[in-house]
Design a protein around this motif. Structure first.
Motif, PDB file in Angstrom:
ATOM      1  N   TRP A   1      28.983  37.612  40.231  1.00 35.22           N
ATOM      2  CA  TRP A   1      28.664  38.355  39.015  1.00 35.22           C
ATOM      3  C   TRP A   1      29.950  38.537  38.210  1.00 35.22           C
ATOM      4  O   TRP A   1      30.839  39.286  38.590  1.00 35.22           O
ATOM      5  CB  TRP A   1      28.056  39.700  39.403  1.00 35.22           C
ATOM      6  N   ASN A   2      30.045  37.840  37.101  1.00 34.30           N
ATOM      7  CA  ASN A   2      31.281  37.819  36.327  1.00 34.30           C
ATOM      8  C   ASN A   2      31.706  39.198  35.844  1.00 34.30           C
ATOM      9  O   ASN A   2      32.906  39.472  35.695  1.00 34.30           O
ATOM     10  CB  ASN A   2      31.143  36.886  35.121  1.00 34.30           C
ATOM     11  N   ARG A   3      30.727  40.059  35.613  1.00 32.05           N
ATOM     12  CA  ARG A   3      31.055  41.378  35.069  1.00 32.05           C
ATOM     13  C   ARG A   3      32.037  42.125  35.971  1.00 32.05           C
ATOM     14  O   ARG A   3      33.023  42.692  35.495  1.00 32.05           O
ATOM     15  CB  ARG A   3      29.786  42.210  34.894  1.00 32.05           C
ATOM     16  N   VAL A   4      31.788  42.130  37.275  1.00 31.31           N
ATOM     17  CA  VAL A   4      32.680  42.853  38.190  1.00 31.31           C
ATOM     18  C   VAL A   4      33.840  41.976  38.655  1.00 31.31           C
ATOM     19  O   VAL A   4      34.972  42.446  38.811  1.00 31.31           O
ATOM     20  CB  VAL A   4      31.899  43.416  39.407  1.00 31.31           C
ATOM     21  N   TYR A   5      33.542  40.692  38.873  1.00 31.71           N
ATOM     22  CA  TYR A   5      34.570  39.767  39.363  1.00 31.71           C
ATOM     23  C   TYR A   5      35.717  39.656  38.353  1.00 31.71           C
ATOM     24  O   TYR A   5      36.900  39.747  38.724  1.00 31.71           O
ATOM     25  CB  TYR A   5      33.954  38.391  39.613  1.00 31.71           C
ATOM     26  N   ASP A   6      35.378  39.466  37.095  1.00 31.65           N
ATOM     27  CA  ASP A   6      36.410  39.312  36.064  1.00 31.65           C
ATOM     28  C   ASP A   6      37.112  40.624  35.748  1.00 31.65           C
ATOM     29  O   ASP A   6      38.295  40.641  35.398  1.00 31.65           O
ATOM     30  CB  ASP A   6      35.797  38.743  34.781  1.00 31.65           C
ATOM     31  N   TYR A   7      36.366  41.736  35.876  1.00 33.87           N
ATOM     32  CA  TYR A   7      36.942  43.030  35.489  1.00 33.87           C
ATOM     33  C   TYR A   7      38.168  43.371  36.331  1.00 33.87           C
ATOM     34  O   TYR A   7      39.212  43.773  35.783  1.00 33.87           O
ATOM     35  CB  TYR A   7      35.893  44.136  35.626  1.00 33.87           C
ATOM     36  N   ILE A   8      38.081  43.224  37.644  1.00 30.02           N
ATOM     37  CA  ILE A   8      39.223  43.624  38.487  1.00 30.02           C
ATOM     38  C   ILE A   8      40.404  42.674  38.328  1.00 30.02           C
ATOM     39  O   ILE A   8      41.509  42.956  38.810  1.00 30.02           O
ATOM     40  CB  ILE A   8      38.833  43.738  39.972  1.00 30.02           C
ATOM     41  N   ARG A   9      40.193  41.566  37.645  1.00 25.29           N
ATOM     42  CA  ARG A   9      41.258  40.593  37.399  1.00 25.29           C
ATOM     43  C   ARG A   9      41.762  40.642  35.955  1.00 25.29           C
ATOM     44  O   ARG A   9      42.632  39.846  35.583  1.00 25.29           O
ATOM     45  CB  ARG A   9      40.752  39.172  37.727  1.00 25.29           C
ATOM     46  N   SER A  10      41.217  41.556  35.169  1.00 26.28           N
ATOM     47  CA  SER A  10      41.554  41.603  33.741  1.00 26.28           C
ATOM     48  C   SER A  10      42.660  42.612  33.454  1.00 26.28           C
ATOM     49  O   SER A  10      42.890  43.551  34.235  1.00 26.28           O
ATOM     50  CB  SER A  10      40.316  41.969  32.923  1.00 26.28           C
ATOM     51  N   ASP A  11      43.310  42.434  32.328  1.00 24.56           N
ATOM     52  CA  ASP A  11      44.348  43.379  31.903  1.00 24.56           C
ATOM     53  C   ASP A  11      43.741  44.712  31.474  1.00 24.56           C
ATOM     54  O   ASP A  11      44.447  45.728  31.425  1.00 24.56           O
ATOM     55  CB  ASP A  11      45.148  42.781  30.731  1.00 24.56           C
ATOM     56  N   ASP A  12      42.451  44.712  31.129  1.00 18.47           N
ATOM     57  CA  ASP A  12      41.791  45.935  30.674  1.00 18.47           C
ATOM     58  C   ASP A  12      41.294  46.811  31.819  1.00 18.47           C
ATOM     59  O   ASP A  12      40.822  47.927  31.590  1.00 18.47           O
ATOM     60  CB  ASP A  12      40.582  45.585  29.781  1.00 18.47           C
ATOM     61  N   CYS A  13      41.403  46.333  33.033  1.00 18.12           N
ATOM     62  CA  CYS A  13      40.874  47.072  34.186  1.00 18.12           C
ATOM     63  C   CYS A  13      41.663  48.374  34.389  1.00 18.12           C
ATOM     64  O   CYS A  13      42.898  48.364  34.432  1.00 18.12           O
ATOM     65  CB  CYS A  13      40.953  46.208  35.438  1.00 18.12           C
ATOM     66  N   GLU A  14      40.938  49.481  34.498  1.00 18.93           N
ATOM     67  CA  GLU A  14      41.570  50.792  34.671  1.00 18.93           C
ATOM     68  C   GLU A  14      41.648  51.224  36.139  1.00 18.93           C
ATOM     69  O   GLU A  14      42.155  52.297  36.449  1.00 18.93           O
ATOM     70  CB  GLU A  14      40.800  51.845  33.866  1.00 18.93           C
ATOM     71  N   ILE A  15      41.134  50.406  37.027  1.00 19.73           N
ATOM     72  CA  ILE A  15      41.244  50.692  38.454  1.00 19.73           C
ATOM     73  C   ILE A  15      42.681  50.374  38.886  1.00 19.73           C
ATOM     74  O   ILE A  15      43.228  49.336  38.501  1.00 19.73           O
ATOM     75  CB  ILE A  15      40.245  49.846  39.257  1.00 19.73           C
ATOM     76  N   PRO A  16      43.310  51.259  39.672  1.00 20.73           N
ATOM     77  CA  PRO A  16      44.696  51.000  40.089  1.00 20.73           C
ATOM     78  C   PRO A  16      44.866  49.610  40.697  1.00 20.73           C
ATOM     79  O   PRO A  16      44.004  49.125  41.425  1.00 20.73           O
ATOM     80  CB  PRO A  16      44.948  52.101  41.124  1.00 20.73           C
ATOM     81  N   LYS A  17      45.990  48.993  40.386  1.00 23.93           N
ATOM     82  CA  LYS A  17      46.223  47.596  40.728  1.00 23.93           C
ATOM     83  C   LYS A  17      46.141  47.345  42.233  1.00 23.93           C
ATOM     84  O   LYS A  17      45.610  46.323  42.672  1.00 23.93           O
ATOM     85  CB  LYS A  17      47.603  47.167  40.205  1.00 23.93           C
ATOM     86  N   HIS A  18      46.656  48.274  43.047  1.00 20.71           N
ATOM     87  CA  HIS A  18      46.669  48.022  44.491  1.00 20.71           C
ATOM     88  C   HIS A  18      45.238  48.000  45.049  1.00 20.71           C
ATOM     89  O   HIS A  18      44.973  47.316  46.038  1.00 20.71           O
ATOM     90  CB  HIS A  18      47.519  49.055  45.220  1.00 20.71           C
ATOM     91  N   LEU A  19      44.310  48.709  44.382  1.00 17.88           N
ATOM     92  CA  LEU A  19      42.916  48.690  44.819  1.00 17.88           C
ATOM     93  C   LEU A  19      42.226  47.399  44.381  1.00 17.88           C
ATOM     94  O   LEU A  19      41.422  46.833  45.127  1.00 17.88           O
ATOM     95  CB  LEU A  19      42.173  49.915  44.287  1.00 17.88           C
ATOM     96  N   CYS A  20      42.573  46.935  43.184  1.00 13.58           N
ATOM     97  CA  CYS A  20      42.058  45.629  42.737  1.00 13.58           C
ATOM     98  C   CYS A  20      42.543  44.531  43.673  1.00 13.58           C
ATOM     99  O   CYS A  20      41.772  43.639  44.058  1.00 13.58           O
ATOM    100  CB  CYS A  20      42.505  45.340  41.310  1.00 13.58           C
ATOM    101  N   ASN A  21      43.806  44.603  44.037  1.00  9.48           N
ATOM    102  CA  ASN A  21      44.361  43.573  44.924  1.00  9.48           C
ATOM    103  C   ASN A  21      43.685  43.595  46.294  1.00  9.48           C
ATOM    104  O   ASN A  21      43.541  42.555  46.941  1.00  9.48           O
ATOM    105  CB  ASN A  21      45.868  43.775  45.080  1.00  9.48           C
ATOM    106  N   MET A  22      43.288  44.788  46.742  1.00 12.90           N
ATOM    107  CA  MET A  22      42.566  44.899  48.017  1.00 12.90           C
ATOM    108  C   MET A  22      41.261  44.101  47.955  1.00 12.90           C
ATOM    109  O   MET A  22      40.905  43.385  48.903  1.00 12.90           O
ATOM    110  CB  MET A  22      42.274  46.375  48.302  1.00 12.90           C
ATOM    111  N   LEU A  23      40.552  44.197  46.828  1.00  9.91           N
ATOM    112  CA  LEU A  23      39.290  43.476  46.665  1.00  9.91           C
ATOM    113  C   LEU A  23      39.522  41.983  46.463  1.00  9.91           C
ATOM    114  O   LEU A  23      38.791  41.148  47.006  1.00  9.91           O
ATOM    115  CB  LEU A  23      38.519  44.056  45.469  1.00  9.91           C
ATOM    116  N   ILE A  24      40.538  41.638  45.697  1.00 10.64           N
ATOM    117  CA  ILE A  24      40.860  40.227  45.460  1.00 10.64           C
ATOM    118  C   ILE A  24      41.269  39.559  46.775  1.00 10.64           C
ATOM    119  O   ILE A  24      40.905  38.403  47.040  1.00 10.64           O
ATOM    120  CB  ILE A  24      41.981  40.111  44.402  1.00 10.64           C
ATOM    121  N   ASP A  25      41.991  40.291  47.594  1.00  9.47           N
ATOM    122  CA  ASP A  25      42.425  39.770  48.895  1.00  9.47           C
ATOM    123  C   ASP A  25      41.218  39.431  49.777  1.00  9.47           C
ATOM    124  O   ASP A  25      41.209  38.408  50.477  1.00  9.47           O
ATOM    125  CB  ASP A  25      43.319  40.808  49.580  1.00  9.47           C
ATOM    126  N   ILE A  26      40.199  40.283  49.746  1.00  7.78           N
ATOM    127  CA  ILE A  26      38.975  40.008  50.503  1.00  7.78           C
ATOM    128  C   ILE A  26      38.312  38.727  49.989  1.00  7.78           C
ATOM    129  O   ILE A  26      37.861  37.881  50.767  1.00  7.78           O
ATOM    130  CB  ILE A  26      38.002  41.202  50.404  1.00  7.78           C
TER     131      ILE A  26
END
Length: 341
Positions: free
Chosen positions: A175-200
């Motif tokens: 689902w691009n909506r969530v997949y792209d969001y955590i990888r975007s510059d506009d994402c307001e979720i802290p970076k280390h949490l995004c990286n946790m999901l990207i790592d998975i």
């Protein structure tokens, strides 16, 4: 709200109360839960053949046909379970609500299950000891079925697929909506949490290779605090419509990650996993398993869902209630991050 037929109600109450019931005065109240079903509490007084009055409380759950993604027959699964002999597999300390009557309306594609009203602690009222007890009881239940492979279990045909968790994750990841969001510059979720999901995401194939080495057990697949009741020292588990084959630990991932007590998530992670393994080990030797994968399962099941819920709560300039909801989802992701350490 489902229509209540007098003849059905008197039959159900006769089964429930162990005596012939002629009629009943009652009131109904909608209960929370039953995401896609209608759940009513029916309470009142039943009139016996000798003129007596017996107070009662009973639950009527009506389920209309609908198709859950990847599991189209889940709408009727609880009915199928109750019509089977599945109930004999439970113990005194771990069980489901007793069923007094179940029927299927084939024309309307609708089931009705009349069941026991459970009066106990649930949801946010559950304590850490109750979490731990539920985990151990679940392990004991699954371990016994795994070791004994009872005929009743083998005869069940309407079960969710062993790859349900994997398909659920892959569906969210696509689902691009969530997949792209955590990888975007506009994402307001802290970076280390995004990286946790990207790592998975990047390690998903390797993670599933590890998970698929775990024992396959009968999973409830909705094992969260709203479906758990603790009453008189017993654990009672509701809503079996997603049950099926899965991997050891899936349900514990749900217990810890699905709207659990956020302030104690890390504590419960460390308490519930050993309790679960202790219960399972009473019936099956799993001493060779060094990797339970439950941390990864939590992220597979809830990582992108938490992102979705965060996004649905709106941007940071929303009313306080929505901002509080966004903050909650961030805090849960942070607690999951802390589990790794």
């Amino acid at each position: 709200m489902s229509e209540i037929k007098a003849e059905t109600l008197t039959q159900v109450l006769s089964n429930r109360l162990g005596t012939i019931i002629n009629s009943a005065d009652f009131q109904t109240k909608s209960l929370h839960g039953g995401t896609v079903g209608d759940v009513q509490l029916i309470a009142g007084n039943a009139k016996t053949t000798d003129g007596g009055n017996l107070p009662f409380k009973i639950v009527l759950k009506t389920q209309k046909k609908w198709e859950r993604y990847g599991d189209p027959d889940s709408w009727r699964r609880e009915y199928d379970f109750y019509k089977s002999n599945f109930g004999v597999l439970f113990s005194e300390s771990f069980r489901w609500p007793e069923c007094y009557h179940a029927e299927m309306n084939e024309e309307q594609n609708e089931t009705q299950i009349w069941m026991e009203y459970i009066d106990g602690l649930s949801g946010s009222d559950l304590t850490g000891d109750m979490y731990e007890r539920a985990a151990e009881e679940l392990g004991r239940f699954q371990g016994k079925l795994f070791a004994e492979q009872p005929v009743v279990l083998q005869s069940l045909t309407n079960l969710s697929n062993v790859n349900y968790m994997k398909n659920f994750y892959l569906h969210y990841r696509s689902w691009n909506r969530v997949y792209d969001y955590i990888r975007s510059d506009d994402c307001e979720i802290p970076k280390h949490l995004c990286n946790m999901l990207i790592d998975i995401d990047e390690k998903a194939d390797e993670i599933f290779n590890r998970i698929e080495k775990l024992p396959i057990v009968l999973c409830h697949r909705d094992f969260w605090v709203a479906n758990l009741f603790y009453s008189d020292g017993k654990t009672i588990l509701l809503d079996w419509d997603t049950a099926g084959w899965g991997y050891l630990g899936e349900d514990i991932a749900s217990l810890i990650g699905d709207e659990a007590d956020m302030e104690h998530m890390v504590e419960y992670y460390h308490r519930c996993i050993p309790a679960y393994y202790k219960g399972f080990s009473e019936f099956a030797d799993i001493s060779h398993l060094s990797d339970n994968c439950i941390y990864e399962m939590i992220l597979l099941l809830f990582g992108y869902r938490l992102v979705e819920w965060y996004m649905d709560a709106g941007p940071g300039n929303q009313p306080q209630e929505q901002n509080d909801e966004r903050t909650l989802h961030i805090h849960i992701l942070q607690k999951i991050h802390e589990m790794r350490n």
